[in-house]
Design a protein around this motif. Structure first.
Motif, mmCIF file in Angstrom:
data_model
loop_
_atom_site.group_PDB
_atom_site.id
_atom_site.type_symbol
_atom_site.label_atom_id
_atom_site.label_comp_id
_atom_site.label_asym_id
_atom_site.label_seq_id
_atom_site.Cartn_x
_atom_site.Cartn_y
_atom_site.Cartn_z
ATOM 1 N N THR A 61 0.864 -1.265 0.068
ATOM 2 C CA THR A 61 -0.365 0.221 0.248
ATOM 3 C C THR A 61 1.032 0.957 -0.331
ATOM 4 O OG1 THR A 61 -0.112 0.204 2.091
ATOM 5 C CG2 THR A 61 -2.030 -1.191 1.451
ATOM 6 N N TRP A 62 0.108 2.564 -0.425
ATOM 7 C CA TRP A 62 0.776 3.720 -0.211
ATOM 8 C C TRP A 62 0.610 3.950 1.186
ATOM 9 C CZ3 TRP A 62 4.147 5.289 -3.646
ATOM 10 C CH2 TRP A 62 4.723 4.728 -4.495
ATOM 11 N N TYR A 97 4.399 10.378 -0.041
ATOM 12 C CA TYR A 97 3.622 9.248 0.310
ATOM 13 C C TYR A 97 4.717 8.195 -0.217
ATOM 14 C CZ TYR A 97 -1.117 10.491 -0.273
ATOM 15 O OH TYR A 97 -2.137 10.591 0.539
ATOM 16 N N THR A 285 -11.735 2.426 -8.054
ATOM 17 C CA THR A 285 -11.482 3.527 -6.317
ATOM 18 C C THR A 285 -12.809 2.971 -5.476
ATOM 19 O OG1 THR A 285 -12.549 5.284 -7.802
ATOM 20 C CG2 THR A 285 -10.260 5.383 -7.863
ATOM 21 N N THR A 304 -6.805 3.941 -3.118
ATOM 22 C CA THR A 304 -6.568 3.637 -1.983
ATOM 23 C C THR A 304 -7.927 1.780 -1.623
ATOM 24 O OG1 THR A 304 -8.449 5.101 -0.435
ATOM 25 C CG2 THR A 304 -5.689 4.845 -0.709
#
Length: 393
Positions: A61-62, A97, A285, A304
């Protein structure tokens, strides 16, 4: 079957034997997790051991990290088309990020350590402008970790540009070869030679670390097409299935690597396909489309919560997987496709150099949603490159 077109060249009709491997993707996430799972170096999942456990570098993940970016847009090597802050991008959150793999911490990039480990050696990026994106990023990342008074030297050219860190004897180069295979001029026409690579390959010998990329130029048409004819098996073609052509060219490259690279002396990497973000209807999204535009313009945050691959999985990536998976000396696949697909916010958009006011007012036609801002996403590619180069065994 590709049909030759009448021209000043001697043509004859033959059946082009190009078999494009069928890759059936029932779950893209499963494919991404299994890129390296069968036999040989390519198939081993790129795992980093930490505290007795392992994790995959390219699934994660970021996360927001205020210690980023690692350098500033004043880094002089950055081309205008990548220098978003210099050309007016108003937001900066996209710089904050960090990529977090599923269950491990990757080492933070250290420019001085990179140079000391690579003292007296050479790195070369080979490919298209995405490779140039990464080349400039790496130079800026290294430079930020050493004294500004440390001497450097740059020579820009086409196809070869060279940046030297003179104190360490380290060379970081970019060799432009969008198709990897050769393009020759024949009677004033550009011919893409799917079976020939010696012209380019001669420039790659003796390099300590090679990082290749290709993909986007194979599908370009019209004014963006880089050739007038393709040649395969001694015959010229006006056109053919582009993915079949890409596979044929990739297999020529693969044979060259297997025959000419001593992997005990040279580390070889291949960069996965860098995704574009021109169609927000493809972005996963969570069931909604966040963009009011037809491009990446105005996007300020990563995606996300995606349950699968955000957007359309690049067909070029399937060709790369098939070819690399069949090699005797497979390179390390720097599989940046998924993590980059999540970064719809990281493109230059309309902040890519000196666009006219009219161009900036019409982002649906002028926004660059293919390349990436610097500082920005390619810094993460190099963070993973650094990890694979020095910390994976």
């Amino acid at each position: 079957m590709a049909t030759p077109k009448c021209s000043p060249f001697p043509f004859h009709f033959i059946t082009l034997s190009l078999l494009l491997h069928s890759i059936i993707v029932s779950s893209v996430v499963l494919v991404l997790r299994n890129h390296h799972h069968n036999n040989g170096g390519y198939h081993r999942s790129p795992m980093l051991q930490t505290n007795g456990s392992y994790c995959s570098l390219f699934i994660g993940t970021w996360v927001r990290d205020e210690t980023f970016p690692l350098y500033q847009y004043s880094c002089p090597i950055i081309d205008p088309e990548f220098n978003c802050q210099m050309y007016g991008r108003p937001d900066t959150d996209y710089l904050k990020y960090r990529w977090q793999p599923a269950n491990c911490q990757i080492p933070r990039f250290n420019g001085a350590q990179f140079l000391m480990r690579m003292r007296g050696k050479s790195v070369m990026f080979v490919g298209d402008s995405l490779g140039r994106n990464q080349w400039q990023s790496l130079i800026c990342m290294i430079s930020s970790g050493i004294s500004a008074s440390s001497p450097t030297q740059i020579t820009r050219g086409d196809p070869l540009s060279i940046f030297k860190f003179l104190e360490y004897g380290v060379t970081v180069s970019f060799y432009r070869a969008p198709y990897l295979v050769d393009i020759d001029a024949v009677q004033g026409k550009r011919v893409l030679k799917l079976d020939e690579i010696r012209g380019n390959g001669n420039a790659w010998t003796g390099v300590d670390v090679l990082s290749f990329n290709t993909g986007h130029w194979w599908t370009h048409k019209g004014t963006l097409q880089g050739w007038e004819y393709m040649e395969a098996g001694g015959t010229l073609y006006q056109d053919m299935d582009r993915y079949m052509a890409m596979e044929r060219g990739m297999r020529t490259w693969a044979k060259w690597v297997d025959s000419n690279i001593d992997t005990s002396k040279t580390r070889v990497f291949f960069q996965g396909i860098s995704p574009t973000h021109y169609n927000p209807s493809e972005w996963n999204t969570g069931g909604t489309v966040s963009s009011t535009s037809k491009s990446c313009y105005g996007e300020t945050m990563p995606m996300t919560g995606s349950s699968g691959f955000p957007g359309t999985f690049p067909d070029q990536m399937k060709v790369i997987e098939a070819v690399i998976g069949s090699m005797n000396k497979p390179p390390f696949l720097l599989d940046i496709t998924l993590l980059s697909a999540m970064r719809k916010d990281a493109h230059p958009s309309i902040y890519s150099g000196d666009l006219t006011p009219e161009q900036r007012a019409n982002p649906d036609h002028s926004a660059d949603c293919s390349h990436w801002c610097l500082p920005g996403l390619p810094d993460t590619w190099n963070q993973l490159f650094y990890t694979a180069l020095f910390f994976l065994h």
